[in-house]
Scaffold this motif. Structure first.
Motif, PDB file in Angstrom:
ATOM      1  N   UNK A   1      48.254  34.113  32.958  1.00  0.00           N
ATOM      2  CA  UNK A   1      49.300  35.140  32.868  1.00  0.00           C
ATOM      3  C   UNK A   1      49.613  35.476  31.413  1.00  0.00           C
ATOM      4  N   UNK A   2      49.663  34.453  30.554  1.00  0.00           N
ATOM      5  CA  UNK A   2      49.907  34.684  29.128  1.00  0.00           C
ATOM      6  C   UNK A   2      48.781  35.511  28.504  1.00  0.00           C
ATOM      7  N   UNK A   3      47.543  35.181  28.875  1.00  0.00           N
ATOM      8  CA  UNK A   3      46.391  35.939  28.362  1.00  0.00           C
ATOM      9  C   UNK A   3      46.449  37.377  28.872  1.00  0.00           C
ATOM     10  N   UNK A   4      46.788  37.526  30.147  1.00  0.00           N
ATOM     11  CA  UNK A   4      46.861  38.850  30.772  1.00  0.00           C
ATOM     12  C   UNK A   4      47.907  39.731  30.084  1.00  0.00           C
TER      13      UNK A   4
ATOM     14  N   UNK B   1      33.559  38.056  38.339  1.00  0.00           N
ATOM     15  CA  UNK B   1      34.833  37.334  38.393  1.00  0.00           C
ATOM     16  C   UNK B   1      36.051  38.237  38.500  1.00  0.00           C
ATOM     17  N   UNK B   2      35.854  39.543  38.544  1.00  0.00           N
ATOM     18  CA  UNK B   2      36.985  40.458  38.587  1.00  0.00           C
ATOM     19  C   UNK B   2      37.008  41.287  39.845  1.00  0.00           C
ATOM     20  N   UNK B   3      36.894  42.596  39.678  1.00  0.00           N
ATOM     21  CA  UNK B   3      36.994  43.518  40.806  1.00  0.00           C
ATOM     22  C   UNK B   3      35.940  43.261  41.867  1.00  0.00           C
ATOM     23  N   UNK B   4      34.730  42.896  41.437  1.00  0.00           N
ATOM     24  CA  UNK B   4      33.601  42.872  42.358  1.00  0.00           C
ATOM     25  C   UNK B   4      33.620  41.819  43.440  1.00  0.00           C
ATOM     26  N   UNK B   5      34.214  40.672  43.169  1.00  0.00           N
ATOM     27  CA  UNK B   5      34.052  39.568  44.109  1.00  0.00           C
ATOM     28  C   UNK B   5      35.364  39.005  44.654  1.00  0.00           C
ATOM     29  N   UNK B   6      36.059  38.228  43.858  1.00  0.00           N
ATOM     30  CA  UNK B   6      37.183  37.441  44.355  1.00  0.00           C
ATOM     31  C   UNK B   6      38.274  38.245  45.074  1.00  0.00           C
ATOM     32  N   UNK B   7      38.818  39.311  44.466  1.00  0.00           N
ATOM     33  CA  UNK B   7      39.891  40.027  45.178  1.00  0.00           C
ATOM     34  C   UNK B   7      39.425  40.637  46.490  1.00  0.00           C
ATOM     35  N   UNK B   8      38.186  41.125  46.512  1.00  0.00           N
ATOM     36  CA  UNK B   8      37.666  41.791  47.704  1.00  0.00           C
ATOM     37  C   UNK B   8      37.425  40.787  48.832  1.00  0.00           C
ATOM     38  N   UNK B   9      36.763  39.694  48.505  1.00  0.00           N
ATOM     39  CA  UNK B   9      36.478  38.675  49.523  1.00  0.00           C
ATOM     40  C   UNK B   9      37.779  38.078  50.052  1.00  0.00           C
ATOM     41  N   UNK B  10      38.699  37.802  49.150  1.00  0.00           N
ATOM     42  CA  UNK B  10      39.993  37.249  49.550  1.00  0.00           C
ATOM     43  C   UNK B  10      40.701  38.176  50.524  1.00  0.00           C
ATOM     44  N   UNK B  11      40.640  39.492  50.241  1.00  0.00           N
ATOM     45  CA  UNK B  11      41.286  40.473  51.111  1.00  0.00           C
ATOM     46  C   UNK B  11      40.635  40.521  52.491  1.00  0.00           C
ATOM     47  N   UNK B  12      39.311  40.475  52.534  1.00  0.00           N
ATOM     48  CA  UNK B  12      38.599  40.509  53.816  1.00  0.00           C
ATOM     49  C   UNK B  12      38.924  39.272  54.648  1.00  0.00           C
TER      50      UNK B  12
ATOM     51  N   UNK C   1      46.124  33.951  41.177  1.00  0.00           N
ATOM     52  CA  UNK C   1      45.089  33.645  40.195  1.00  0.00           C
ATOM     53  C   UNK C   1      44.021  34.735  40.191  1.00  0.00           C
ATOM     54  N   UNK C   2      43.646  35.213  41.372  1.00  0.00           N
ATOM     55  CA  UNK C   2      42.613  36.242  41.493  1.00  0.00           C
ATOM     56  C   UNK C   2      43.020  37.520  40.772  1.00  0.00           C
ATOM     57  N   UNK C   3      44.237  37.996  41.056  1.00  0.00           N
ATOM     58  CA  UNK C   3      44.671  39.262  40.465  1.00  0.00           C
ATOM     59  C   UNK C   3      44.792  39.152  38.948  1.00  0.00           C
ATOM     60  N   UNK C   4      45.316  38.052  38.445  1.00  0.00           N
ATOM     61  CA  UNK C   4      45.492  37.899  37.000  1.00  0.00           C
ATOM     62  C   UNK C   4      44.142  37.812  36.304  1.00  0.00           C
TER      63      UNK C   4
ATOM     64  N   UNK D   1      42.644  41.256  36.215  1.00  0.00           N
ATOM     65  CA  UNK D   1      43.321  42.080  35.207  1.00  0.00           C
ATOM     66  C   UNK D   1      42.768  41.825  33.810  1.00  0.00           C
ATOM     67  N   UNK D   2      42.542  40.568  33.475  1.00  0.00           N
ATOM     68  CA  UNK D   2      42.088  40.199  32.136  1.00  0.00           C
ATOM     69  C   UNK D   2      40.718  40.813  31.833  1.00  0.00           C
ATOM     70  N   UNK D   3      39.752  40.561  32.713  1.00  0.00           N
ATOM     71  CA  UNK D   3      38.393  41.057  32.442  1.00  0.00           C
ATOM     72  C   UNK D   3      38.334  42.585  32.528  1.00  0.00           C
ATOM     73  N   UNK D   4      39.169  43.201  33.382  1.00  0.00           N
ATOM     74  CA  UNK D   4      39.240  44.667  33.429  1.00  0.00           C
ATOM     75  C   UNK D   4      39.702  45.227  32.095  1.00  0.00           C
ATOM     76  N   UNK D   5      40.752  44.622  31.543  1.00  0.00           N
ATOM     77  CA  UNK D   5      41.290  45.094  30.280  1.00  0.00           C
ATOM     78  C   UNK D   5      40.290  44.974  29.154  1.00  0.00           C
ATOM     79  N   UNK D   6      39.576  43.863  29.088  1.00  0.00           N
ATOM     80  CA  UNK D   6      38.587  43.657  28.031  1.00  0.00           C
ATOM     81  C   UNK D   6      37.443  44.664  28.132  1.00  0.00           C
TER      82      UNK D   6
END
Length: 463
Positions: A13-16, A170-181, A416-419, A422-427
């Motif tokens: 969260x601090x990094x984000x 580690x960002x949009x492509x995998x974790x948030x999507x799989x978690x949602x499904x 953890x997934x969303x944060x 967010x980090x890798x998206x921003x970079x």
């Protein structure tokens, strides 16, 4: 284990908060504002033409390099953008930032349309063909080929590709999507997490190992149908609550500039939090400025870079200004954002208040399909970034790693997934936005040249 998860979340969260601080928000929105001004409000005055091109883009242009039709390229891009961001992301933004977050999401998307146009124009202009005969394009190539005389291009191009692979894995492509499904399957059909994760992995392997043509074929079939079904569900709820529209939009606008007081299960939020959540979740959803959608645009069989830019620009319009705005409106007018709920549970609750069990199924099934197609789209983005870094020999190992990571996405906590995403998206946005500003004259010249041609030739014939 819980203490470790808490410590990890606090660190991330601090990094984000550092990555998504005022400098990046100003750069992101400022780039969109500048391009909007430089291109003469192209997202307003040229939107009707862009929509007409979308309707006529199912067939590929004859005698032009590319892998798929312009419509297939747009569908692939939309498959990656219309996903959890439209359902879970909007709910998260409003839950944390209040109703005002929706205003900033809309505003960022409006200016983001000009950014998306510019990205996709450059992607087609500077694309190349890889050793397998496939089109390769996107920010890493327009940085390398468009800014080849600049020393910093040697750093920015591989940096973008590196971040692109990380966003995919580690960002949009995998974790948030799989978690949602997995969450949706458990809520609606009581399917165990392990079985859902295994099924997702097998389906992803079958489609992605077939390359861009198979991914595009699935995207063209699934994305338009599911998007229309979901939008229809939103419209029904809005129609049933027409009397609440004035107060809903009044709350959205007032909260954007004054913050939101605590109410029900909502803890309250200031203006800066609404701005940050709205823009960050908006970018997560429509990816304008991220540099991902241009990778799909580069595969289109289209001759004119500006034409594909216009077609791609509609992706941001459909994703955020249509789908996200409708989701947010439903969440606010049904007061679901004040409940002690988050993510898909909040959106599902909002739909069920007006449509009973049917509403819950619309959200659940829609989210599962949206998330699945996002996994497919981002597999392709990561593949092209991998090809840039390691050549075609790196593609198969990347795909295998991607499929293995997909199967693990079901077992991480939502926060953890969303944060992390967010980090890798921003970079990823930073090298892309620098390149867009550096190539502003090329974007303007290509645009002016294209519309001068249209004046002389008249409207282009349908494909």
């Amino acid at each position: 284990m819980e203490l470790m998860d808490t410590g990890l979340l606090e660190t991330l969260t601090e990094i984000d908060e550092f990555v998504w601080g005022p400098p990046l928000l100003i750069l992101l929105v400022g780039t969109g504002v500048f391009l909007t001004w430089r291109l003469g409000l192209i997202q307003v005055f040229r939107l009707p033409l862009a929509l007409r091109y979308v309707l006529n883009s199912r067939k590929a242009e004859i005698g032009v390099q590319g892998d798929v039709s312009s419509f297939a390229a747009l569908s692939t891009a939309l498959s990656a953008t219309i996903g959890t961001g439209n359902i879970v992301g909007v709910a998260t933004a409003i839950k944390v930032g209040g109703p005002g977050a929706l205003f900033w999401m809309f505003l960022a998307a409006f200016f983001g349309m000009a950014t998306m146009y510019s990205e996709s124009l450059l992607a087609v202009k500077y694309r190349t063909v890889d050793a397998n005969g496939q089109m390769s394009g996107g920010p890493m190539y327009y940085i390398k080929n468009g800014l080849e005389h600049k020393k910093y291009s040697r750093v920015l191009a591989p940096l973008f590709a590196f971040f692109g692979v990380n966003v995919a894995l580690f960002g949009i492509g995998t974790f948030p999507q799989v978690n949602a499904i997995v969450d949706s399957a458990r809520i609606a059909f009581n399917i165990p997490e392990v079985l859902s994760a295994l099924a997702i992995s097998l389906f992803v392997a079958f489609v992605t190992l077939g390359g861009i043509r198979r991914i595009a074929a699935v995207a063209q079939l699934v994305v338009p149908f599911m998007a229309m079904a979901y939008v229809l569900g939103c419209l029904v709820i809005i129609t049933l609550n027409l009397e609440k529209i004035p107060e809903t939009f009044a709350l959205i606008v007032s909260s954007a500039f004054t913050g939101t007081a605590a109410r029900g299960g909502f803890l309250g939020a200031g203006v800066m939090l609404a701005v940050r959540m709205g823009i960050a979740r908006g970018i997560f959803s429509n990816e304008s400025g991220l540099g991902s959608a241009p990778i799909a645009a580069a595969a289109a069989k289209v001759k004119e870079p500006a034409k594909q830019g216009l077609i791609s620009m509609t992706g941001t319009f459909f994703d955020t200004i249509v789908v996200c705005l409708m989701t947010g409106t439903v969440l606010i007018m049904t007061d679901s954002w004040t409940e002690d709920l988050s993510g898909v549970y909040m959106t599902s609750y909002a739909f069920s208040t007006s449509l009973a069990e049917t509403g819950s199924y619309i959200v659940t099934v829609g989210l599962m399909f949206f998330a699945f197609t996002t996994i497919l789209g981002w597999n392709y983005y990561g593949e092209r970034c991998t090809e840039f870094l390691f050549g075609v020999k790196g593609i198969l190992p990347y795909k295998i790693i991607y499929i293995l990571i997909v199967s693990s996405g079901a077992f991480l906590t939502l926060d953890v997934i969303w944060v992390l995403a967010d980090i890798v998206n921003g970079l990823m946005t930073i090298p892309n936005l620098i390149a867009l500003l550096a190539l502003r004259k090329v974007i303007a010249a290509e645009t002016e040249q294209y519309f001068e041609k249209l004046k002389l030739k008249g409207p282009e014939p349908e494909n």
